[in-house]
Design a protein around this motif. Structure first.
Motif, PDB file in Angstrom:
ATOM      1  N   ALA A 171      11.110  -3.419  -6.120  1.00 47.13           N
ATOM      2  CA  ALA A 171      10.663  -4.467  -5.207  1.00 47.13           C
ATOM      3  C   ALA A 171       9.707  -5.402  -5.947  1.00 47.13           C
ATOM      4  CB  ALA A 171       9.975  -3.852  -3.990  1.00 47.13           C
ATOM      5  N   PRO A 172      10.015  -6.702  -6.025  1.00 50.36           N
ATOM      6  CA  PRO A 172       9.213  -7.619  -6.839  1.00 50.36           C
ATOM      7  C   PRO A 172       7.836  -7.904  -6.250  1.00 50.36           C
ATOM      8  CG  PRO A 172      10.920  -8.813  -5.663  1.00 50.36           C
ATOM      9  CD  PRO A 172      11.167  -7.370  -5.411  1.00 50.36           C
ATOM     10  N   LEU A 173       6.896  -8.188  -7.165  1.00 53.62           N
ATOM     11  CA  LEU A 173       5.525  -8.506  -6.761  1.00 53.62           C
ATOM     12  C   LEU A 173       5.314 -10.005  -6.616  1.00 53.62           C
ATOM     13  CD1 LEU A 173       3.647  -6.058  -9.169  1.00 53.62           C
ATOM     14  CD2 LEU A 173       4.232  -5.691  -6.763  1.00 53.62           C
ATOM     15  N   THR A 174       6.244 -10.799  -7.154  1.00 52.96           N
ATOM     16  CA  THR A 174       6.139 -12.253  -7.075  1.00 52.96           C
ATOM     17  C   THR A 174       7.483 -12.825  -6.633  1.00 52.96           C
ATOM     18  OG1 THR A 174       6.777 -12.509  -9.408  1.00 52.96           O
ATOM     19  CG2 THR A 174       4.414 -12.337  -8.932  1.00 52.96           C
ATOM     20  N   GLY A 175       7.473 -14.113  -6.312  1.00 49.29           N
ATOM     21  CA  GLY A 175       8.711 -14.773  -5.915  1.00 49.29           C
ATOM     22  C   GLY A 175       8.988 -14.641  -4.428  1.00 49.29           C
ATOM     23  N   GLU A 176      10.176 -15.044  -4.044  1.00 47.39           N
ATOM     24  CA  GLU A 176      10.492 -15.118  -2.610  1.00 47.39           C
ATOM     25  C   GLU A 176      10.551 -13.764  -1.924  1.00 47.39           C
ATOM     26  OE1 GLU A 176      14.582 -16.102  -1.439  1.00 47.39           O
ATOM     27  OE2 GLU A 176      15.083 -16.193  -3.574  1.00 47.39           O
ATOM     28  N   TYR A 177      10.732 -12.688  -2.686  1.00 50.67           N
ATOM     29  CA  TYR A 177      10.838 -11.366  -2.073  1.00 50.67           C
ATOM     30  C   TYR A 177       9.545 -10.561  -2.152  1.00 50.67           C
ATOM     31  CZ  TYR A 177      15.836 -12.226  -1.860  1.00 50.67           C
ATOM     32  OH  TYR A 177      17.072 -12.761  -1.582  1.00 50.67           O
ATOM     33  N   ALA A 178       8.479 -11.147  -2.667  1.00 53.21           N
ATOM     34  CA  ALA A 178       7.201 -10.437  -2.752  1.00 53.21           C
ATOM     35  C   ALA A 178       6.734 -10.029  -1.355  1.00 53.21           C
ATOM     36  CB  ALA A 178       6.154 -11.329  -3.412  1.00 53.21           C
ATOM     37  N   GLY A 179       6.462  -8.731  -1.187  1.00 50.50           N
ATOM     38  CA  GLY A 179       6.021  -8.228   0.115  1.00 50.50           C
ATOM     39  C   GLY A 179       7.128  -8.116   1.141  1.00 50.50           C
ATOM     40  N   ARG A 180       8.361  -8.360   0.738  1.00 54.44           N
ATOM     41  CA  ARG A 180       9.511  -8.307   1.654  1.00 54.44           C
ATOM     42  C   ARG A 180      10.533  -7.311   1.105  1.00 54.44           C
ATOM     43  NH1 ARG A 180      12.255 -13.337   1.482  1.00 54.44           N
ATOM     44  NH2 ARG A 180      13.245 -12.791   3.466  1.00 54.44           N
ATOM     45  N   GLN A 181      10.113  -6.033   1.089  1.00 56.50           N
ATOM     46  CA  GLN A 181      10.969  -5.012   0.481  1.00 56.50           C
ATOM     47  C   GLN A 181      12.332  -4.912   1.152  1.00 56.50           C
ATOM     48  OE1 GLN A 181       7.738  -4.656   1.260  1.00 56.50           O
ATOM     49  NE2 GLN A 181       6.716  -3.142  -0.040  1.00 56.50           N
ATOM     50  N   GLN A 182      12.351  -4.952   2.472  1.00 56.27           N
ATOM     51  CA  GLN A 182      13.623  -4.823   3.182  1.00 56.27           C
ATOM     52  C   GLN A 182      14.587  -5.936   2.764  1.00 56.27           C
ATOM     53  OE1 GLN A 182      14.199  -2.405   5.920  1.00 56.27           O
ATOM     54  NE2 GLN A 182      16.326  -2.953   5.586  1.00 56.27           N
ATOM     55  N   ALA A 183      14.083  -7.151   2.729  1.00 57.64           N
ATOM     56  CA  ALA A 183      14.923  -8.281   2.338  1.00 57.64           C
ATOM     57  C   ALA A 183      15.387  -8.137   0.886  1.00 57.64           C
ATOM     58  CB  ALA A 183      14.169  -9.596   2.522  1.00 57.64           C
ATOM     59  N   ALA A 184      14.491  -7.655   0.021  1.00 60.79           N
ATOM     60  CA  ALA A 184      14.852  -7.470  -1.394  1.00 60.79           C
ATOM     61  C   ALA A 184      15.973  -6.454  -1.528  1.00 60.79           C
ATOM     62  CB  ALA A 184      13.627  -7.021  -2.189  1.00 60.79           C
ATOM     63  N   PHE A 185      15.856  -5.343  -0.822  1.00 59.99           N
ATOM     64  CA  PHE A 185      16.871  -4.296  -0.935  1.00 59.99           C
ATOM     65  C   PHE A 185      18.187  -4.734  -0.298  1.00 59.99           C
ATOM     66  CE2 PHE A 185      13.021  -1.275  -0.840  1.00 59.99           C
ATOM     67  CZ  PHE A 185      12.818  -1.472  -2.199  1.00 59.99           C
ATOM     68  N   GLU A 186      18.119  -5.513   0.762  1.00 53.73           N
ATOM     69  CA  GLU A 186      19.350  -6.035   1.356  1.00 53.73           C
ATOM     70  C   GLU A 186      20.040  -7.001   0.401  1.00 53.73           C
ATOM     71  OE1 GLU A 186      17.997  -7.640   5.060  1.00 53.73           O
ATOM     72  OE2 GLU A 186      17.986  -5.679   6.058  1.00 53.73           O
ATOM     73  N   ARG A 187      19.247  -7.778  -0.326  1.00 54.60           N
ATOM     74  CA  ARG A 187      19.827  -8.670  -1.336  1.00 54.60           C
ATOM     75  C   ARG A 187      20.517  -7.865  -2.431  1.00 54.60           C
ATOM     76  NH1 ARG A 187      22.619 -12.593  -3.442  1.00 54.60           N
ATOM     77  NH2 ARG A 187      21.647 -13.793  -5.124  1.00 54.60           N
ATOM     78  N   LEU A 188      19.895  -6.764  -2.841  1.00 54.58           N
ATOM     79  CA  LEU A 188      20.516  -5.904  -3.850  1.00 54.58           C
ATOM     80  C   LEU A 188      21.837  -5.342  -3.338  1.00 54.58           C
ATOM     81  CD1 LEU A 188      20.044  -4.639  -6.703  1.00 54.58           C
ATOM     82  CD2 LEU A 188      19.233  -2.598  -5.489  1.00 54.58           C
ATOM     83  N   MET A 189      21.889  -4.966  -2.066  1.00 54.16           N
ATOM     84  CA  MET A 189      23.139  -4.446  -1.500  1.00 54.16           C
ATOM     85  C   MET A 189      24.224  -5.523  -1.491  1.00 54.16           C
ATOM     86  SD  MET A 189      22.782  -1.272  -0.979  1.00 54.16           S
ATOM     87  CE  MET A 189      24.418  -1.148  -0.261  1.00 54.16           C
ATOM     88  N   ASP A 190      23.836  -6.762  -1.202  1.00 50.03           N
ATOM     89  CA  ASP A 190      24.812  -7.858  -1.247  1.00 50.03           C
ATOM     90  C   ASP A 190      25.367  -8.021  -2.659  1.00 50.03           C
ATOM     91  OD1 ASP A 190      24.420  -8.367   1.427  1.00 50.03           O
ATOM     92  OD2 ASP A 190      23.022 -10.033   1.098  1.00 50.03           O
TER      93      ASP A 190
END
Length: 239
Positions: free
Chosen positions: A172-191
């Motif tokens: 889960a990134p610490l910077t950028g658009e997914y910082a603090g948005r773990q769920q969104a980050a992991f959903e992006r990885l699934m896509d």
């Protein structure tokens, strides 16, 4: 040692409960998620206790710590994963114990891994580390290839002798658009995994989530979670 075993057993039980609850909430079967215990900074004695408690997958991120530990535990029925940024000059040592490298992020590393796998007659599982803080290209702060680089790197791994393309990994990134948005980050990885599997159907492993965000990873569809602190605790002086 008995106290330490009891502590690890209690922590493992809590993590198991968390994974089970997350699977129930997501409508998934518990067996769809594999627990990898990240044993970095912890001694071989802890790895031995974990193996006795049923742990079968462990991960390390620094070869200088991992190599002697793996050697000391070579009699145990464990699968070792390497999850840290990997320099090419460490490949030979890492492939002495690791069955899977989860941090493949550049062509030069693919070449080095393939050469060593061929030399030793092994097949090594590879996950592409995806940097969701790299925008659509480039590299992330903690390594990884940007989303636009996945296809080319996947083809290199799939064609490399001795290597097996198993899937994707992210932190889960610490910077950028997914910082603090773990769920969104992991959903992006699934896509991204869905896209990858169109051309590489067997590359269905998705490694995401750690002690603080494993629930979000399970909800998104991760097949493997990497848990360290929640199982082993925080060692004094490590910060």
């Amino acid at each position: 040692m008995t106290d330490r075993r009891a502590q690890l057993a209690a922590n493992l039980a809590q993590v198991e409960d968390r994974i089970t609850a997350a699977c129930v909430a997501a409508g998934r079967k518990r067996e769809e998620v594999t627990l990898i215990v990240v044993t970095k900074t912890y001694p071989a004695s802890d790895v031995r206790l974990l193996a006795g408690l049923g742990v079968r997958h462990v991960a390390e991120n620094r070869d200088q710590d991992a190599a002697p530990k793996a050697a000391a535990c070579s009699d145990l029925p464990l699968t070792w994963h390497f999850v840290g940024q990997l320099q090419t000059n460490k490949v030979r040592s890492v492939l002495g114990y690791a069955a899977l490298v989860q941090s493949v992020d550049r062509a030069r590393l693919v070449t080095a891994l393939s050469r060593e796998a061929e030399r030793t007659g092994r097949e090594v599982g590879c996950l592409l580390q995806v940097a969701l803080d790299a925008g659509e290209s480039g590299r992330g702060e903690r390594g990884g290839v940007g989303p636009d680089g996945i296809g080319e790197l996947a083809s290199l791994v799939a064609q490399a002798p001795g290597l097996r393309l198993d899937g994707l990994m992210t932190v889960a990134p610490l910077t950028g658009e997914y910082a603090g948005r773990q769920q969104a980050a992991f959903e992006r990885l699934m896509d991204l995994s869905t896209v990858l599997r169109r051309t590489h159907p067997a590359a269905n492993m998705v490694s995401a989530g750690m002690s603080t965000d494993l629930e979000q990873a399970v909800a998104a569809g991760a097949t493997h979670v990497r848990v360290g602190t929640a199982v082993l605790g925080v060692r004094p002086g490590l910060g």
